[in-house]
Design an enzyme around this catalytic site. Sequence first.
Site, PDB file in Angstrom:
ATOM      1  CD1 TRP A  59       3.483 -10.385  14.315  1.00  0.00           C
ATOM      2  CD2 TRP A  59       5.343  -9.926  15.475  1.00  0.00           C
ATOM      3  NE1 TRP A  59       3.309 -10.858  15.599  1.00  0.00           N
ATOM      4  CE2 TRP A  59       4.437 -10.589  16.319  1.00  0.00           C
ATOM      5  CE3 TRP A  59       6.589  -9.532  15.985  1.00  0.00           C
ATOM      6  CZ2 TRP A  59       4.716 -10.873  17.644  1.00  0.00           C
ATOM      7  CZ3 TRP A  59       6.880  -9.828  17.299  1.00  0.00           C
ATOM      8  CH2 TRP A  59       5.959 -10.489  18.118  1.00  0.00           C
ATOM      9  CG  HIS A  99       0.270  -7.975  16.556  1.00  0.00           C
ATOM     10  ND1 HIS A  99       1.268  -8.564  17.302  1.00  0.00           N
ATOM     11  CD2 HIS A  99       0.611  -6.678  16.487  1.00  0.00           C
ATOM     12  CE1 HIS A  99       2.150  -7.650  17.675  1.00  0.00           C
ATOM     13  NE2 HIS A  99       1.786  -6.497  17.194  1.00  0.00           N
ATOM     14  NE  ARG A 125       1.027 -10.861  11.350  1.00  0.00           N
ATOM     15  CZ  ARG A 125       0.970 -11.928  12.141  1.00  0.00           C
ATOM     16  NH1 ARG A 125       1.583 -13.030  11.781  1.00  0.00           N
ATOM     17  NH2 ARG A 125       0.316 -11.881  13.266  1.00  0.00           N
ATOM     18  CD  GLN A 139      -3.725 -11.552  14.932  1.00  0.00           C
ATOM     19  OE1 GLN A 139      -3.707 -10.555  15.620  1.00  0.00           O
ATOM     20  NE2 GLN A 139      -2.679 -12.342  14.823  1.00  0.00           N
ATOM     21  CB  VAL A 182       2.772 -13.158  26.917  1.00  0.00           C
ATOM     22  CG1 VAL A 182       1.484 -12.455  26.521  1.00  0.00           C
ATOM     23  CG2 VAL A 182       3.342 -13.936  25.748  1.00  0.00           C
ATOM     24  CB  ALA A 253      -2.779 -11.018  26.020  1.00  0.00           C
TER      25      ALA A 253
END
Lengths: 285, 793
Positions: A59, A99, A125, A139, A182, A253
């Site tokens: 990111w 995000h 970003r 987003q 995740v 998620a």
Amino acid sequence: MVQPKERGHLHPITHVINDIVRIFDELGFTVADGPEVETEHYNFDALNVPPNHPARDMWDTFWLKTPIHADLDTDSRGYNISENPPKSQRKSALLLRTHTSPVQIRYMEKNAPPISIIVPGKVFRYEATDATHEAQFYQLEGLMIDKDITLATMKGVLEVFFSKFFKKEMHVRLRPSYFPFVEPGAEIDMSCFKCSPVKILEQNLGGQGQDNEAKTCGLCKGNGYIELAGAGMVHPVVLNNVGIDPRKWQGFAFGFGIDRLLMLKYGVDDIRKLYDGDLRLVTQF
Amino acid sequence: MKISLNWLQTYFDKPLSEPEEISRLFTMRAFELEGIETIGNDTIFDFKILPNRAHDCLGHDGIARELSVLSGIPLKSKVKSRKWKVENTKHELKIVVENQNLCRRYAGRIIENISVAESPDWLKRRLEAIGQRSINNVVDITNYAMFATGQPMHAFDLDKLAKNGNEVEIIVRAAKSGEKLVTLDEKDISLDETMLVIADSEKPLALAGIKGGKWAEVDENTKNIILESANFEPIGVRKTSQKVGIRTDSEKRFENEITPELAERAMEKATALFSEFARTDKTKIGEVFDVYPRKRNPYKVGVSVSEVNKLLGTKMTEEDVEKILRQLGFEYEIVENPIARVLEIAPKYLGVPYKYGASISFDAPEFFDCASFIAYLFSQAGVQIPRICIDQYIYGENINKDDLRPGDLVFAATGITKHITRYESVEFLPGVKVSGGVDHLGLYLGNNEIIHTTEKVGNVLKEKMDESPTFKNIIGFRKIYGIDEPRFIVTVPIERLDLMSKRSFLVSGNKEDLIEEIGRIYGYEKISSSTPPKADKKPEINKTLYYANIIRETLVNLGFSEVMTYALTSDGEVELQNPMAEDKKFLRKELTLRIEKSLETNVKNAPLLGIEQVKIFEIGKVFSKDGEHTSCALAVSAQKKSPTAAVFAEAKQAIEKILNTHLAVQPPSGGIWEFNFDELIIKLPEPARYEIPETPTAVFKPISMYPFALRDIAVFVPSGTDENEVKKIIEREAGELLMRNDLFDKFEKSGKISYAFHLVFQSHEKTLSDEELNEIMNKVTDSLNSKKSWQVR
């Protein structure tokens, strides 16, 4: 001469967010929100992305110039980055959130599971801008935590969403990928709403679409699928750190770009047009 | 990461599948392919290797292993026979690693009397295929070894190093403030004590893991070299790399962390290549001086079939899982009863010495402390429990003494000062309080017996629980639940750091990592989507969103349109550390600046939009030193017939009416009206349900970047003629360049109607010339005039 009162237009992003909210509201999802200026802690550390780890490179971040962090390293790119001290001593730098995932953490800190939320929001970003990339965009984050939520549930929720959003039967495909927050991590492809035959072969593992139509489709380039989202099962350490026992609760998620979805659905060709205040775009919706 | 198919093929006896098939396998089972191209008779894959697979897949070895797993084609069996031997060298190598936290392994080897020359063609081709330049055989060999094994290497010209007789010393140490280094590509670096360097007894020779220095550079005259194959701690490498602004293939691998075990593979490979084509008949290959103080224990992670199915939503059987583990090539065993396994192995460690803070990865099973002992035993049965005593206390389920069974845990608060008594959990559900504290535990064996290790005794011991002085103050009994099914215990391959636990770094090595391995090989396409569960309670309504939509709808009904502008501007109170552009250095402190610009642009385009007065609004976040809040701004273009003040007043009234509240803010008489949205809604009631307007079906028409042109036309038509009849003709004749056709005037006179239209023309390809426009207007005029009793004015 009397001019009839003509109705104005909502921004297409607003339309898309409304659509998304309506569909997820029916599925029982609450809309959560959070600050656009975030702390490094919520944007990275709490999501299992510690400082000085190459995962941070995933990111490109805008950092704020703030006077409050005296004991921070400055690297040659001019970031304020923190050392890795114990939590009690950690001072978190400020950034523009990259995000909407930090809102997951904020929400989980204040609400016990079961949890079903979506987070539509502006993110930033540090990326060169062009027709498909902007420094600011929207987003959508989704989070669902309960006793028996699995990858299968996630597939089901996303398929219902895409089908309602595009008003036709849509399918979703998972490909192995990686995000620190995740595990398993996946990329989500949705069936190409332009050319896709309604019955997508489950065995079609990324080869050419069956239709001749698919082979020449300008949108998906014959793949039959369009890459859209990142997703996965929330990492147990993320749950653990907000006080949720990962042995008792689990869930998924996902996150995708709202601008991208908008551009795909309506054919808008340049993302920059969404933010230059130009009514020639807005009045088309 | 660029990977050559021809290079990959050398790992297999059987021919590999077609590139498309290989692409498909990796994309659907492993990781993304960013690109694929054909160069000559080779195919180059560009794999997107993310940090989780950077430990093992930044080299052809790792990709070949993965390809073997995915395709089922076996790797060539390793040929162990060496074609060279270690001999006595004239020089002697000594390696001193001063900081073993920052340098986990350093292997060095002297090779004397080599011949620096061009690399053989096959090596040049391999390197060039993956985008690397060939320099000379020495440098190429170290690069080749890296792109094969994933382990970076370096070579020093031995004769350029400081010597003590025949002894050459290499020191791995922190740089000293004020030291300097000139890199191989002539960059001057000022060093400081946060940077790790490879040095001889006089000065730094290289920035460890990042870049070599010019002083010890291998050139065409080099006769004797020192080969380095080492392992450096990731955070240090990354920080130094960022500080000096040097990123290399070597640095990339270290910052992602690789196992120190790779060092010997690269050394072996490189030495073999030196022996093959860089030698003379006087070449002497020295032995490896290897500093490798701490070697990791085999890491075990376990999972049950239920756990796999529970996370993925699959219905796999034990056979399914076993088949996948075999396909993955993982070493595994099935333990039918994990608790029985724990009890079985515990007595084997009686007498093992105590060491406070003993690491499970490095010290076990030679040293334990009370908690690491228990955690280790369970890990060998494929069960992960927390590392720290108090966390284990919180993790286990509370049971009564009557329910105590072999395999359960007994916790005590000994108060012995050397043990640190904790009162709050540390890593597992941090912050859970234990009043009175806890500092010790043991494993219950049954028959009133307990096994544990304590500093007082100094080693693992077994004793009667009610006779043990350490268990005088038992504070609780705990059972580890959820492990009564058979477990697959996998010994993680040494390169797969993503499957191992690293407590001080990214947390991994949980069963979820193993479940992902199983799931991706099983195939995510096999997971059938399940119908989302019915929502059993109505979702909460987001107040901000609800009221924002109400205000949007109110304004849109008054003819306002919504814009969204950039949050980054040239002025504000909150500044960016790393802005992308000079005019986007600040976060906006109000919406006014940008919406003003938007108003200007839209006023210019008003004819194209077919509007007389531009009315726009924005709802968005603004930022000040005190924080951020949602702001709402309205902008109206000046119009004699419709003064701004009146428009604002109308809007204010409408908002107040719909929200049933009073807006304290007074709108200005002109310009932009901006007010604090958060403050407006703070006292408003919580909404019950959303009122979401319909979304439009629209197909976006691209916006031309060329200027539009205006023409007016007015025509007399017989009374009773509908305006649309006139419009249709105009549109037909004007063609696709006509963007707008709006009636702006109509009056009746002497039995005739006059219709007047504003026409807007625009092309997507160019600026329309007067000639072109006149031609169109003539066409329209002629067509209108051709109708009986119609007359263009």
